[in-house]
Enzyme design. Structure first.
Site, PDB file in Angstrom:
ATOM      1  N   ASP A 148       0.845  -1.192   0.000  1.00  0.00           N
ATOM      2  CA  ASP A 148       0.000   0.000   0.000  1.00  0.00           C
ATOM      3  C   ASP A 148       0.883   1.246   0.000  1.00  0.00           C
ATOM      4  O   ASP A 148       2.106   1.148  -0.033  1.00  0.00           O
ATOM      5  CB  ASP A 148      -0.923   0.011   1.233  1.00  0.00           C
TER       6      ASP A 148
ATOM      7  N   ASP B 208       1.477   4.656   2.347  1.00  0.00           N
ATOM      8  CA  ASP B 208       1.153   5.253   3.647  1.00  0.00           C
ATOM      9  C   ASP B 208       1.551   6.724   3.635  1.00  0.00           C
ATOM     10  O   ASP B 208       2.730   7.037   3.487  1.00  0.00           O
ATOM     11  CB  ASP B 208       1.921   4.532   4.764  1.00  0.00           C
TER      12      ASP B 208
ATOM     13  N   ASP C  73      -3.287   4.564   2.716  1.00  0.00           N
ATOM     14  CA  ASP C  73      -3.625   4.970   4.084  1.00  0.00           C
ATOM     15  C   ASP C  73      -3.254   6.434   4.265  1.00  0.00           C
ATOM     16  O   ASP C  73      -2.112   6.821   4.001  1.00  0.00           O
ATOM     17  CB  ASP C  73      -2.827   4.148   5.117  1.00  0.00           C
TER      18      ASP C  73
HETATM   19  P1  ATP Z   1       4.026  -2.778   3.036  1.00  0.00           P
HETATM   20  O1  ATP Z   1       4.969  -2.566   1.927  1.00  0.00           O
HETATM   21  O2  ATP Z   1       3.542  -4.178   3.129  1.00  0.00           O
HETATM   22  O3  ATP Z   1       2.901  -1.790   3.036  1.00  0.00           O
HETATM   23  P2  ATP Z   1       4.724  -1.457   5.470  1.00  0.00           P
HETATM   24  O4  ATP Z   1       5.865  -1.573   6.399  1.00  0.00           O
HETATM   25  O5  ATP Z   1       4.481  -0.121   4.851  1.00  0.00           O
HETATM   26  O6  ATP Z   1       4.885  -2.564   4.376  1.00  0.00           O
HETATM   27  P3  ATP Z   1       2.071  -1.200   6.633  1.00  0.00           P
HETATM   28  O7  ATP Z   1       1.124  -2.282   7.066  1.00  0.00           O
HETATM   29  O8  ATP Z   1       1.595  -0.325   5.552  1.00  0.00           O
HETATM   30  O9  ATP Z   1       3.443  -1.932   6.273  1.00  0.00           O
HETATM   31  O10 ATP Z   1       2.380  -0.359   7.929  1.00  0.00           O
HETATM   32  C1  ATP Z   1       3.283   0.721   7.950  1.00  0.00           C
HETATM   33  C2  ATP Z   1       3.476   1.186   9.364  1.00  0.00           C
HETATM   34  O11 ATP Z   1       2.291   1.770   9.867  1.00  0.00           O
HETATM   35  C3  ATP Z   1       3.823   0.042  10.308  1.00  0.00           C
HETATM   36  O12 ATP Z   1       5.005   0.338  10.970  1.00  0.00           O
HETATM   37  C4  ATP Z   1       2.718  -0.041  11.310  1.00  0.00           C
HETATM   38  O13 ATP Z   1       3.238  -0.094  12.616  1.00  0.00           O
HETATM   39  C5  ATP Z   1       1.945   1.229  11.103  1.00  0.00           C
HETATM   40  N1  ATP Z   1       0.519   0.905  11.055  1.00  0.00           N
HETATM   41  C6  ATP Z   1      -0.121   0.215  10.108  1.00  0.00           C
HETATM   42  N2  ATP Z   1      -1.428   0.105  10.380  1.00  0.00           N
HETATM   43  C7  ATP Z   1      -1.627   0.761  11.536  1.00  0.00           C
HETATM   44  C8  ATP Z   1      -2.746   1.033  12.366  1.00  0.00           C
HETATM   45  N3  ATP Z   1      -3.962   0.587  12.059  1.00  0.00           N
HETATM   46  N4  ATP Z   1      -2.538   1.755  13.466  1.00  0.00           N
HETATM   47  C9  ATP Z   1      -1.325   2.199  13.777  1.00  0.00           C
HETATM   48  N5  ATP Z   1      -0.222   1.992  13.067  1.00  0.00           N
HETATM   49  C10 ATP Z   1      -0.370   1.276  11.964  1.00  0.00           C
HETATM   50 MN    MN Z   2       2.682   0.214   3.792  1.00  0.00          MN
HETATM   51 MN    MN Z   3      -0.446   0.801   5.566  1.00  0.00          MN
END
Ligand code: ATP
Ligand code: MN
Ligand code: MN
Length: 380
Positions: free
Chosen positions: A205, A207, A304
């Protein structure tokens, strides 16, 4: 200590992942991939302790700068339990672990992997579906399951959402959001966090963290951003959550909770693709038909959006940059080693009974007495 590895004296590995530098690329993928499959499988059985133990072992190996060639090298490394050692030993000897092979072949693992990859479907839901006989994507549709709105979007855009988001796509979406934000308030700021900030070239995703230099001016921004994006037809799905964080007068109750309370929006974005993709990527027999056709000129992408007041921005940035394991370890380190409570909003010092403010990530690491680890080395 003579029997100890050549590795250990040169590469002391600290116990907490937040004390280590963990780059994206490392020479022990063969082992860490295997251990992470066992970790994931344990998670699918809701065995959190086992899942974490395998993940911790994997994470230690990710921080090793040289390839493990003998079990002797494991001596002196923290967090690698007996079970993980057995797996590593088998891979060293046979090239694969029979246990991991068994998991990969298992019906349960395969089904849970697909089901939990759907947006809005967690382990609990996937497990219930599995027990009802659902094994794959098609079974969900034919079983007539009642789906949440989020899961409906997950099912509808499953194909697009299963394909990784590229850096280019992430940058394009960030640009679009920046333009929308700038049209509301030119001083508001949009920062890319998550995996892309850690240097990943692909992610599940995008962020984005939004803030405003003037405290309080961030309130109400998200609703306006959504209105703009929606009017441009860019939101295929979205769900917002209000900010439920009020300036604390008491220490955080649940220091280990990973959920934060910022205002946010979980969405599925409609990303326009360049119209003549075929001319950039030569069409070959292996090119999927639908992507050779200019009719499919968009792709669904999970985005997100999180909004933070500027006083909490450094904590929000640190908290949303990940990796998830790095975050978990930062909080564990703060609690167990420093008598502090860390979350994505603040850091509370239980000894001094005060909140420690920070305007940069560097200051937070300093408060914790940790050497600063840059985002690219937080891939724990
Ligand atoms: P990917 O490439 O799979 O997206 P990512 O490390 O960006 O890998 P994410 O699941 O998008 O993974 O999460 C990014 C960060 O945001 C993580 O460190 C997580 O702790 C934080 N995070 C994700 N979802 C939430 C949530 N609902 N509430 C608080 N923090 C969150
Ligand atoms: Mn992510
Ligand atoms: Mn995310």
């Amino acid at each position: 200590k003579a029997a100890c590895a050549s590795l250990t004296p040169d590469y002391m590995v600290p116990v907490y992942a937040c004390q280590r530098r963990t780059p994206l690329q490392h020479p022990n993928r063969l082992f860490t991939d295997a251990l992470e499959i066992l970790s994931e499988n344990a998670e699918f059985f809701e065995s959190e302790g086992r899942s974490l133990a395998f993940y911790k072992a994997s994470s230690v190996m990710k921080a090793l700068p040289i390839r493990l060639t003998s079990t002797v090298d494991l001596c002196g490394l923290p967090c690698i339990g007996e079970h993980s050692q057995r797996v590593i030993k088998e891979i060293l000897e046979d090239g694969v672990s029979s246990e991991v092979e068994g998991v990969l072949q298992s019906e349960r693992y395969q089904a849970m992997k697909v089901l939990t990859s759907i947006f809005g479907v967690g382990v609990k839901t996937a497990d219930r579906w599995y027990r009802e006989g659902i094994r794959n994507f098609g079974d969900i549709l034919s079983s007539g399951q009642k789906l949440t709105k989020e899961q409906e979007a997950g099912v509808k855009y499953f194909k697009d959402l299963s394909s990784p988001v590229t850096e280019e796509e992430a940058n394009s979406i960030t640009d679009t959001v920046r333009k929308a934000v700038a049209s509301i308030d030119t001083r508001a700021k949009v920062t890319i966090t998550g995996g892309f900030r850690r240097g990943k070239q692909r992610g599940h995703d995008v962020d984005l963290l939004i803030t405003h230099p003037e405290e309080g001016k961030e309130a109400g921004l998200l609703a306006q951003i959504i209105t703009i994006l929606d009017s441009q037809g860019l939101l295929l799905y979205y769900k917002t959550k209000e900010n439920t964080y009020t300036a604390p007068r008491e220490p955080p109750v649940k220091p280990h909770s990973t959920l934060d309370r910022f205002e946010r929006c979980f969405s599925v974005f409609k990303l326009s693709l360049p119209p003549f993709r075929g001319s950039q990527e030569p069409v070959s027999l292996s090119t999927p038909l639908d992507k050779t056709c200019i009719a499919t000129d968009w792709k669904a992408v999970r985005v997100d959006l999180v909004v933070s007041p500027c006083s909490q921005y450094a904590y929000a940035l640190l908290g949303w940059t990940g990796s998830q394991h790095f975050e978990r370890e930062l909080r564990r380190f703060a609690g167990s080693e420093k008598q502090m409570a860390l979350n994505s909003h603040a850091l509370y010092d239980r000894k001094q009974n005060e909140f420690l403010s920070a305007s940069t990530e560097e200051e937070i690491f300093a408060h914790l007495g940790l050497p600063f680890i840059p985002p690219h080395e937080r891939n724990a």
